[in-house]
Design an enzyme around this catalytic site. Structure first.
Site, PDB file in Angstrom:
ATOM      1  N   LYS A  13       0.762  -1.319  -0.146  1.00  0.00           N
ATOM      2  CA  LYS A  13       0.080   0.178   0.094  1.00  0.00           C
ATOM      3  C   LYS A  13       0.679   1.487  -0.125  1.00  0.00           C
ATOM      4  CE  LYS A  13      -2.117  -1.244   3.970  1.00  0.00           C
ATOM      5  NZ  LYS A  13      -1.363  -2.108   4.618  1.00  0.00           N
ATOM      6  N   ARG A  88     -10.046   0.809   8.323  1.00  0.00           N
ATOM      7  CA  ARG A  88      -9.783  -0.115   8.537  1.00  0.00           C
ATOM      8  C   ARG A  88     -10.586  -1.385   9.556  1.00  0.00           C
ATOM      9  NH1 ARG A  88      -4.020   0.620   8.554  1.00  0.00           N
ATOM     10  NH2 ARG A  88      -2.661  -1.125   9.357  1.00  0.00           N
ATOM     11  N   ARG A 161      11.344  -0.070  10.862  1.00  0.00           N
ATOM     12  CA  ARG A 161      10.067  -0.020  11.862  1.00  0.00           C
ATOM     13  C   ARG A 161      10.064  -0.884  13.264  1.00  0.00           C
ATOM     14  NH1 ARG A 161       4.722   0.378   7.691  1.00  0.00           N
ATOM     15  NH2 ARG A 161       3.977  -0.833  10.190  1.00  0.00           N
ATOM     16  N   ARG A 172      -0.602  -8.649  13.136  1.00  0.00           N
ATOM     17  CA  ARG A 172      -1.065  -7.586  12.166  1.00  0.00           C
ATOM     18  C   ARG A 172      -1.912  -8.105  11.227  1.00  0.00           C
ATOM     19  NH1 ARG A 172       4.485  -4.913  11.338  1.00  0.00           N
ATOM     20  NH2 ARG A 172       2.833  -3.878   9.733  1.00  0.00           N
TER      21      ARG A 172
HETATM   22  P1  AP5 Z   1       4.651  -1.495   1.790  1.00  0.00           P
HETATM   23  O1  AP5 Z   1       4.723  -0.742   0.814  1.00  0.00           O
HETATM   24  O2  AP5 Z   1       5.160  -0.680   3.025  1.00  0.00           O
HETATM   25  O3  AP5 Z   1       3.975  -2.607   2.417  1.00  0.00           O
HETATM   26  P2  AP5 Z   1       2.195  -2.212   3.099  1.00  0.00           P
HETATM   27  O4  AP5 Z   1       1.225  -2.523   2.411  1.00  0.00           O
HETATM   28  O5  AP5 Z   1       2.472  -0.440   3.287  1.00  0.00           O
HETATM   29  O6  AP5 Z   1       2.681  -2.252   4.727  1.00  0.00           O
HETATM   30  P3  AP5 Z   1       2.770  -1.952   6.358  1.00  0.00           P
HETATM   31  O7  AP5 Z   1       3.142  -2.979   6.829  1.00  0.00           O
HETATM   32  O8  AP5 Z   1       2.812   0.340   6.413  1.00  0.00           O
HETATM   33  O9  AP5 Z   1       1.007  -2.003   6.018  1.00  0.00           O
HETATM   34  P4  AP5 Z   1       0.610  -1.806   7.351  1.00  0.00           P
HETATM   35  O10 AP5 Z   1      -1.477  -1.953   6.773  1.00  0.00           O
HETATM   36  O11 AP5 Z   1       0.490  -3.468   8.263  1.00  0.00           O
HETATM   37  O12 AP5 Z   1       0.862  -0.960   8.650  1.00  0.00           O
HETATM   38  P5  AP5 Z   1       1.008   0.425   8.457  1.00  0.00           P
HETATM   39  O13 AP5 Z   1       1.886   1.535   8.588  1.00  0.00           O
HETATM   40  O14 AP5 Z   1      -1.400   0.986   7.544  1.00  0.00           O
HETATM   41  O15 AP5 Z   1       5.783  -2.778   1.241  1.00  0.00           O
HETATM   42  C1  AP5 Z   1       5.888  -3.777   1.798  1.00  0.00           C
HETATM   43  C2  AP5 Z   1       7.690  -4.570   1.738  1.00  0.00           C
HETATM   44  O16 AP5 Z   1       7.832  -4.719   0.573  1.00  0.00           O
HETATM   45  C3  AP5 Z   1       8.433  -2.889   1.922  1.00  0.00           C
HETATM   46  O17 AP5 Z   1       9.647  -3.338   1.683  1.00  0.00           O
HETATM   47  C4  AP5 Z   1       8.617  -2.996   0.021  1.00  0.00           C
HETATM   48  O18 AP5 Z   1       9.535  -2.616  -0.570  1.00  0.00           O
HETATM   49  C5  AP5 Z   1       8.078  -4.607  -0.720  1.00  0.00           C
HETATM   50  N1  AP5 Z   1       7.339  -4.551  -2.194  1.00  0.00           N
HETATM   51  C6  AP5 Z   1       6.066  -3.919  -1.599  1.00  0.00           C
HETATM   52  N2  AP5 Z   1       5.808  -4.442  -3.377  1.00  0.00           N
HETATM   53  C7  AP5 Z   1       6.229  -5.143  -3.207  1.00  0.00           C
HETATM   54  C8  AP5 Z   1       6.019  -6.323  -4.628  1.00  0.00           C
HETATM   55  N3  AP5 Z   1       5.147  -6.073  -5.459  1.00  0.00           N
HETATM   56  N4  AP5 Z   1       7.471  -7.392  -4.471  1.00  0.00           N
HETATM   57  C9  AP5 Z   1       8.005  -6.955  -4.111  1.00  0.00           C
HETATM   58  N5  AP5 Z   1       8.105  -6.042  -2.799  1.00  0.00           N
HETATM   59  C10 AP5 Z   1       7.518  -5.697  -2.644  1.00  0.00           C
HETATM   60  O19 AP5 Z   1      -0.214   0.671  10.224  1.00  0.00           O
HETATM   61  C11 AP5 Z   1       0.814   0.512  11.085  1.00  0.00           C
HETATM   62  C12 AP5 Z   1      -0.138  -0.077  12.714  1.00  0.00           C
HETATM   63  O20 AP5 Z   1      -0.754   1.631  12.784  1.00  0.00           O
HETATM   64  C13 AP5 Z   1      -0.762  -1.155  12.166  1.00  0.00           C
HETATM   65  O21 AP5 Z   1      -0.710  -1.570  13.025  1.00  0.00           O
HETATM   66  C14 AP5 Z   1      -1.874  -0.317  13.188  1.00  0.00           C
HETATM   67  O22 AP5 Z   1      -1.809  -0.703  14.669  1.00  0.00           O
HETATM   68  C15 AP5 Z   1      -2.186   1.335  13.299  1.00  0.00           C
HETATM   69  N6  AP5 Z   1      -2.532   1.856  12.665  1.00  0.00           N
HETATM   70  C16 AP5 Z   1      -2.398   2.912  10.893  1.00  0.00           C
HETATM   71  N7  AP5 Z   1      -4.240   2.467  10.140  1.00  0.00           N
HETATM   72  C17 AP5 Z   1      -4.995   2.835  11.226  1.00  0.00           C
HETATM   73  C18 AP5 Z   1      -6.194   2.482  11.640  1.00  0.00           C
HETATM   74  N8  AP5 Z   1      -7.490   3.247  10.410  1.00  0.00           N
HETATM   75  N9  AP5 Z   1      -6.563   2.447  12.127  1.00  0.00           N
HETATM   76  C19 AP5 Z   1      -6.678   1.473  13.396  1.00  0.00           C
HETATM   77  N10 AP5 Z   1      -5.025   1.177  13.604  1.00  0.00           N
HETATM   78  C20 AP5 Z   1      -4.317   1.580  12.867  1.00  0.00           C
END
Ligand code: AP5
Ligand code: ZN
Length: 217
Positions: A13, A88, A161, A172
């Site tokens: 994402k 979410r 992170r 997660r």
């Molecule tokens: P990346 O693009 O970083 O993936 P992502 O989907 O953004 O993953 P996140 O871990 O950031 O998502 P998340 O939902 O767990 O975390 P968030 O910050 O939203 O890609 C991952 C890796 O793979 C990278 O190294 C990239 O280079 C590589 N990659 C990408 N595409 C690829 C491909 N096609 N092939 C190979 N490699 C690839 O949330 C964190 C925390 O915040 C949550 O756990 C929660 O506690 C809180 N939070 C956030 N939003 C909310 C909400 N709305 N409600 C409640 N809690 C929330």
């Protein structure tokens, strides 16, 4: 236009939202980034969120919705926005409809990045970002072109992170399947869902998303 980018942790994402922002002027609104900034600043919301994030759970709807509402009110959110990681929960989806309606907008497309869970653990556990500009990398899938130097800005400080450990990733993923995956049916019912196979490479997925964005805008 307003897009939602959905998918489990590690689906890409953040990677894809950033590309759409750079190439097409969309504004990426990542509640994960906003929450991490709140934790770093030590705001009241950040203090409440910190332990939950470290455990891999979902932060309370009220806190996250308030943070998003503040961000949406900033002037750069006038045109195209991509919501990365929000909504979410069903409660957040409802809050989003109200927030958007107040601004005369609606969800134009909800894009679900479809991947398998096993691959997600590998993606997340090799991930790091540039501390200066935020560009994302991966030990295997998107390495630095020159060792220790950011491709995008030349910075040399990289960070990982706190919640990118195997145990937290498992939590997660569980939170995603229990609380967020049900939203897929909601947006499907409204006819705005777009399913994208996100097991391919980053560039190919970006092309698919550009096509979807181009059709909707
Ligand atoms: P990346 O693009 O970083 O993936 P992502 O989907 O953004 O993953 P996140 O871990 O950031 O998502 P998340 O939902 O767990 O975390 P968030 O910050 O939203 O890609 C991952 C890796 O793979 C990278 O190294 C990239 O280079 C590589 N990659 C990408 N595409 C690829 C491909 N096609 N092939 C190979 N490699 C690839 O949330 C964190 C925390 O915040 C949550 O756990 C929660 O506690 C809180 N939070 C956030 N939003 C909310 C909400 N709305 N409600 C409640 N809690 C929330
Ligand atoms: Zn950089």
């Amino acid at each position: 236009a307003t897009f939602i980018l959905m998918g489990p942790p590690g689906a890409g994402k953040g990677t894809q939202a950033r590309l759409l922002q750079e190439r097409h002027g969309f504004v990426q609104l990542s509640t994960g980034d906003l929450l991490r900034a709140a934790v770093a600043e030590g705001t009241q919301a950040g203090q409440k969120a910190e332990a939950v994030m470290e455990a891999g759970g979902l932060v309370g709807d009220e806190i996250v919705t308030a943070i998003l509402q503040d961000r949406l009110a900033e002037p750069d959110c006038g045109a195209g926005i991509i919501l990365d990681g929000f909504p979410r929960t069903p409660c957040q989806a409802e809050a989003l409809d109200d927030l958007l309606a107040g601004a005369g907008r609606k969800v134009d497309a909800a894009i679900i990045l479809e991947v398998d869970d096993a691959a997600m653990v590998a993606r997340i556990c090799g991930r790091f970002t540039c501390a200066n500009c935020g560009e994302g990398y991966h030990d295997r899938y998107k390495p630095l072109r020159a060792p220790g130097v950011c491709d995008a800005c030349g910075g040399s400080e990289m960070k990982r992170r706190d919640d990118d450990t195997p145990d937290t990733v498992a939590a997660r993923l569980r939170a995603y399947h229990a609380q967020t995956a049900p939203l897929i049916a909601l947006y499907e019912g409204r006819g705005v869902l777009r399913r994208v196979d996100a097991m391919g490479d980053i560039a190919a997925i970006a092309t698919t998303l550009e096509e979807i964005a181009g059709r909707v805008v």
